[in-house]
Motif scaffolding. Structure first.
Motif, PDB file in Angstrom:
ATOM      1  N   ARG A  31      -6.054  55.955  32.893  1.00  0.00           N
ATOM      2  CA  ARG A  31      -7.516  56.050  32.945  1.00  0.00           C
ATOM      3  C   ARG A  31      -8.092  55.945  31.539  1.00  0.00           C
ATOM      4  O   ARG A  31      -7.619  56.600  30.613  1.00  0.00           O
ATOM      5  CB  ARG A  31      -7.970  57.364  33.586  1.00  0.00           C
ATOM      6  CG  ARG A  31      -7.535  57.529  35.010  1.00  0.00           C
ATOM      7  CD  ARG A  31      -8.360  56.658  35.875  1.00  0.00           C
ATOM      8  NE  ARG A  31      -7.873  56.639  37.242  1.00  0.00           N
ATOM      9  CZ  ARG A  31      -8.488  56.008  38.197  1.00  0.00           C
ATOM     10  NH1 ARG A  31      -9.587  55.352  37.956  1.00  0.00           N
ATOM     11  NH2 ARG A  31      -7.985  56.005  39.410  1.00  0.00           N
ATOM     12  N   GLN A  32      -9.116  55.133  31.394  1.00  0.00           N
ATOM     13  CA  GLN A  32      -9.680  54.867  30.074  1.00  0.00           C
ATOM     14  C   GLN A  32     -10.163  56.140  29.384  1.00  0.00           C
ATOM     15  O   GLN A  32      -9.913  56.346  28.193  1.00  0.00           O
ATOM     16  CB  GLN A  32     -10.833  53.869  30.188  1.00  0.00           C
ATOM     17  CG  GLN A  32     -11.350  53.389  28.850  1.00  0.00           C
ATOM     18  CD  GLN A  32     -12.448  52.353  28.997  1.00  0.00           C
ATOM     19  OE1 GLN A  32     -13.291  52.460  29.875  1.00  0.00           O
ATOM     20  NE2 GLN A  32     -12.421  51.357  28.135  1.00  0.00           N
ATOM     21  N   SER A  33     -10.825  57.016  30.114  1.00  0.00           N
ATOM     22  CA  SER A  33     -11.362  58.232  29.496  1.00  0.00           C
ATOM     23  C   SER A  33     -10.246  59.118  28.954  1.00  0.00           C
ATOM     24  O   SER A  33     -10.357  59.682  27.860  1.00  0.00           O
ATOM     25  CB  SER A  33     -12.224  59.007  30.487  1.00  0.00           C
ATOM     26  OG  SER A  33     -11.449  59.399  31.609  1.00  0.00           O
ATOM     27  N   ILE A  34      -9.141  59.229  29.682  1.00  0.00           N
ATOM     28  CA  ILE A  34      -8.004  60.033  29.229  1.00  0.00           C
ATOM     29  C   ILE A  34      -7.344  59.365  28.027  1.00  0.00           C
ATOM     30  O   ILE A  34      -7.020  60.021  27.030  1.00  0.00           O
ATOM     31  CB  ILE A  34      -6.980  60.233  30.371  1.00  0.00           C
ATOM     32  CG1 ILE A  34      -7.622  60.914  31.576  1.00  0.00           C
ATOM     33  CG2 ILE A  34      -5.767  61.000  29.880  1.00  0.00           C
ATOM     34  CD1 ILE A  34      -8.118  62.317  31.333  1.00  0.00           C
ATOM     35  N   PHE A  56      -8.703  57.409  25.848  1.00  0.00           N
ATOM     36  CA  PHE A  56      -9.571  57.569  24.670  1.00  0.00           C
ATOM     37  C   PHE A  56      -9.453  58.975  24.083  1.00  0.00           C
ATOM     38  O   PHE A  56      -9.414  59.145  22.868  1.00  0.00           O
ATOM     39  CB  PHE A  56     -11.022  57.271  25.021  1.00  0.00           C
ATOM     40  CG  PHE A  56     -11.355  55.801  25.098  1.00  0.00           C
ATOM     41  CD1 PHE A  56     -10.423  54.816  24.791  1.00  0.00           C
ATOM     42  CD2 PHE A  56     -12.608  55.399  25.497  1.00  0.00           C
ATOM     43  CE1 PHE A  56     -10.733  53.467  24.870  1.00  0.00           C
ATOM     44  CE2 PHE A  56     -12.940  54.049  25.582  1.00  0.00           C
ATOM     45  CZ  PHE A  56     -11.998  53.084  25.265  1.00  0.00           C
ATOM     46  N   MET A  57      -9.393  59.985  24.952  1.00  0.00           N
ATOM     47  CA  MET A  57      -9.244  61.360  24.457  1.00  0.00           C
ATOM     48  C   MET A  57      -7.921  61.534  23.711  1.00  0.00           C
ATOM     49  O   MET A  57      -7.873  62.162  22.653  1.00  0.00           O
ATOM     50  CB  MET A  57      -9.330  62.370  25.606  1.00  0.00           C
ATOM     51  CG  MET A  57     -10.731  62.610  26.096  1.00  0.00           C
ATOM     52  SD  MET A  57     -10.809  63.996  27.242  1.00  0.00           S
ATOM     53  CE  MET A  57     -10.448  63.169  28.782  1.00  0.00           C
ATOM     54  N   GLU A 113      -8.129  59.690  20.325  1.00  0.00           N
ATOM     55  CA  GLU A 113      -8.929  60.445  19.362  1.00  0.00           C
ATOM     56  C   GLU A 113      -8.156  61.651  18.833  1.00  0.00           C
ATOM     57  O   GLU A 113      -8.182  61.949  17.638  1.00  0.00           O
ATOM     58  CB  GLU A 113     -10.235  60.897  20.015  1.00  0.00           C
ATOM     59  CG  GLU A 113     -11.200  61.517  19.024  1.00  0.00           C
ATOM     60  CD  GLU A 113     -12.545  61.828  19.649  1.00  0.00           C
ATOM     61  OE1 GLU A 113     -13.172  62.786  19.185  1.00  0.00           O
ATOM     62  OE2 GLU A 113     -12.956  61.119  20.589  1.00  0.00           O
TER      63      GLU A 113
END
Length: 142
Positions: free
Chosen positions: A93-96, A98-99, A102
């Motif tokens: 998943r993109q959001s995971i 990205f986290m 970061e």
């Protein structure tokens, strides 16, 4: 100064609870009208370079925090690869992703600052600025 724990005016708090740093017992020490003879001064009449000692301890704490952060990051990556939702690992998943990316950048940035401070301390250079950066980044403040 070397102060006996039963010296009048000396107060030692309960052990501080620090997440991930259980092997490092930390206590707050309060001197309230505490009289300590000059003979108890560390370093004799010359004393010690307190700022250097403080900078060394700050750099050590930063390195320990980087180790805890890196272990947390590695745990999160492993978990994201193993945990499935909607038929795929949540790491996909993109959001995971990205986290996690970061977090990797923040941990690596702190690691580089810890190395920089240690290198400067080895060269007897001023590390005040580097340690301010470490503190700001660790507290997520620009």
């Amino acid at each position: 100064m070397i102060v006996d724990k039963d010296t009048p005016g000396l107060k030692i708090s309960e052990r501080e609870k620090n997440l991930g740093l259980n092997s490092l017992p930390l206590f707050r020490v309060i001197f309230e009208d505490c009289v300590v003879p000059k003979s108890r001064q560390v370093g004799g009449d010359q004393g010690i370079d307190y700022m250097r000692l403080l900078n060394l301890s700050r750099s050590t704490l930063c390195a320990m925090a980087v180790g805890v952060a890196r272990a947390s990051y590695e745990y999160a990556v492993d978990y994201a690869k193993e945990r499935f939702a909607f038929g795929e690992p949540i790491a996909a998943r993109q959001s995971i992703a990205f986290m996690l990316a970061e977090s990797a950048m923040e941990v690596d940035g702190m690691r580089m600052l810890a190395w920089r401070a240690a290198w400067r301390l080895d060269r007897n250079e001023d590390t005040h600025e580097t340690q301010l950066w470490q503190k700001c980044i660790a507290q997520n403040r620009p």
